[in-house]
Write a protein that holds these residues in place. Structure first.
Motif, PDB file in Angstrom:
ATOM      1  N   ASN A  24       0.856  -1.187   0.000  1.00 27.15           N
ATOM      2  CA  ASN A  24       0.000   0.000   0.000  1.00 27.15           C
ATOM      3  C   ASN A  24       0.896   1.242   0.000  1.00 27.15           C
ATOM      4  N   ARG A  25       0.288   2.398   0.162  1.00 27.41           N
ATOM      5  CA  ARG A  25       1.058   3.657   0.114  1.00 27.41           C
ATOM      6  C   ARG A  25       2.133   3.709   1.194  1.00 27.41           C
ATOM      7  N   LEU A  26       1.764   3.317   2.415  1.00 28.46           N
ATOM      8  CA  LEU A  26       2.727   3.329   3.513  1.00 28.46           C
ATOM      9  C   LEU A  26       3.827   2.308   3.260  1.00 28.46           C
ATOM     10  N   GLY A  27       3.447   1.154   2.734  1.00 29.31           N
ATOM     11  CA  GLY A  27       4.436   0.127   2.431  1.00 29.31           C
ATOM     12  C   GLY A  27       5.423   0.583   1.373  1.00 29.31           C
ATOM     13  N   MET A  28       4.947   1.322   0.370  1.00 28.84           N
ATOM     14  CA  MET A  28       5.822   1.839  -0.669  1.00 28.84           C
ATOM     15  C   MET A  28       6.823   2.848  -0.095  1.00 28.84           C
ATOM     16  N   GLN A  29       6.340   3.677   0.831  1.00 28.16           N
ATOM     17  CA  GLN A  29       7.237   4.650   1.448  1.00 28.16           C
ATOM     18  C   GLN A  29       8.318   3.948   2.277  1.00 28.16           C
ATOM     19  N   ALA A  30       7.906   2.885   2.982  1.00 27.46           N
ATOM     20  CA  ALA A  30       8.872   2.123   3.774  1.00 27.46           C
ATOM     21  C   ALA A  30       9.901   1.442   2.870  1.00 27.46           C
ATOM     22  N   MET A  31       9.429   0.902   1.743  1.00 27.44           N
ATOM     23  CA  MET A  31      10.325   0.238   0.805  1.00 27.44           C
ATOM     24  C   MET A  31      11.285   1.238   0.159  1.00 27.44           C
TER      25      MET A  31
END
Length: 298
Positions: A24-31
């Protein structure tokens, strides 16, 4: 050769990971953050590998250094034309371009260290680099380059890429179709220059336990994050959070000098000629900025 094989392979693996996970959006930022940290560490390892294997040999063989510099320029030109034919989303081609930039940066940066004999000499050198970078950002070519890059990526990479795009270090982020630009080759040159100087002067700038000088003397690879690279990471994160283009070099140099002032007191012992260079260049750059900002606008 290890740089040209290892960087594209790691980029391909990181990019391929995006096919096996949903974010998701948060996961993309973490990645994106994970990829930034991973590839900065990988770039630092490439710099250490270069210094261990080639620095001493190239110091005694100027002809081969020049030949390698010419070879990297020729390879970059070839890859540039291939990229214009194939398209901007070919991961292996883009990662090979980045690997070539890193090797070029190491070749040039290790050459720049040869005149440096004392830690205090880095003060005026760093001041010159920071002033030149700020001038370029405020009133020089970097300002125009940043605007072109922002427009190109904000518009979905439509049309031919600006030439400056081929001088950006790009990293793979799982979930993205192509590589993400993070900083310019000039930032890698400065990080490599500071690392090469540290190994030459035999002190430590590694934020991990291994001593930089000992790694160099023993020709050993280990986790390596020079303090200048930490400044690079912070500058990229600030730029992402603020959604603006920020010059990384002032933070790279600032972090390094602050660390060196604390850990190596002799770095603060400037001689008369170093004070003169520092004062003279500062006055020159200030006068140039005033001229461009006031007299040319009048």
């Amino acid at each position: 050769m290890a740089i040209y094989l290892g960087w594209p392979f790691c980029s391909w693996l990181m990019w391929k990971l995006g096919f096996f996970i949903e974010l998701n959006r948060l996961g993309m930022q973490a990645m994106a953050l994970f990829s930034l940290l991973f590839f900065v560490l990988l770039a630092c390892l490439c710099i250490l590998l270069f210094l261990n294997d080639l620095q001493e040999w190239l110091a005694e063989n100027l002809r081969y250094r020049l030949l390698l510099l010419l070879a990297t320029v020729a390879l970059h030109t070839i890859l540039y034309y291939l990229e214009t034919i194939i398209g901007p989303c070919h991961v292996l081609l883009l990662s090979l371009l980045t690997a070539n930039l890193i090797f070029f940066a190491c070749l040039l940066a290790s050459w720049m260290t040869m005149p440096v004999q004392r830690a205090a000499e880095l003060i005026p050198l760093c001041a010159v680099m920071v002033c030149s970078d700020l001038f370029s950002v405020l009133a020089g070519p970097t300002k125009g380059f940043a605007e072109k890059i922002d427009v190109y990526y904000s518009c979905g990479m439509q049309g031919p890429a600006p030439l400056i795009d081929f001088f950006l270090v790009k990293v793979a982020v799982p979930g993205l179709a192509t590589l993400m630009p993070v900083f310019g080759v000039s930032d890698v040159i400065i990080v490599a220059f500071l690392s090469a100087t540290v190994t030459k002067l035999n002190f430590n700038d590694n934020l991990f336990p291994n001593h930089t000088g000992q790694l160099y003397r023993k020709k050993r690879l280990a986790l390596y994050l020079p303090v200048g690279a930490l400044g690079l990471i912070v500058s990229v994160l600030l730029a992402r959070l603020a959604h603006i283009s920020l010059p990384a070099l002032p933070l790279v140099v600032g972090f390094f000098l602050l660390y060196m002032f604390v850990k190596k007191p002799e770095s603060r012992q400037l001689q008369k000629k170093e004070w003169q260079l520092l004062a003279g260049f500062s006055v020159f750059m200030l006068g140039l900025l005033l001229y461009l900002n006031y007299f040319t606008l009048a």
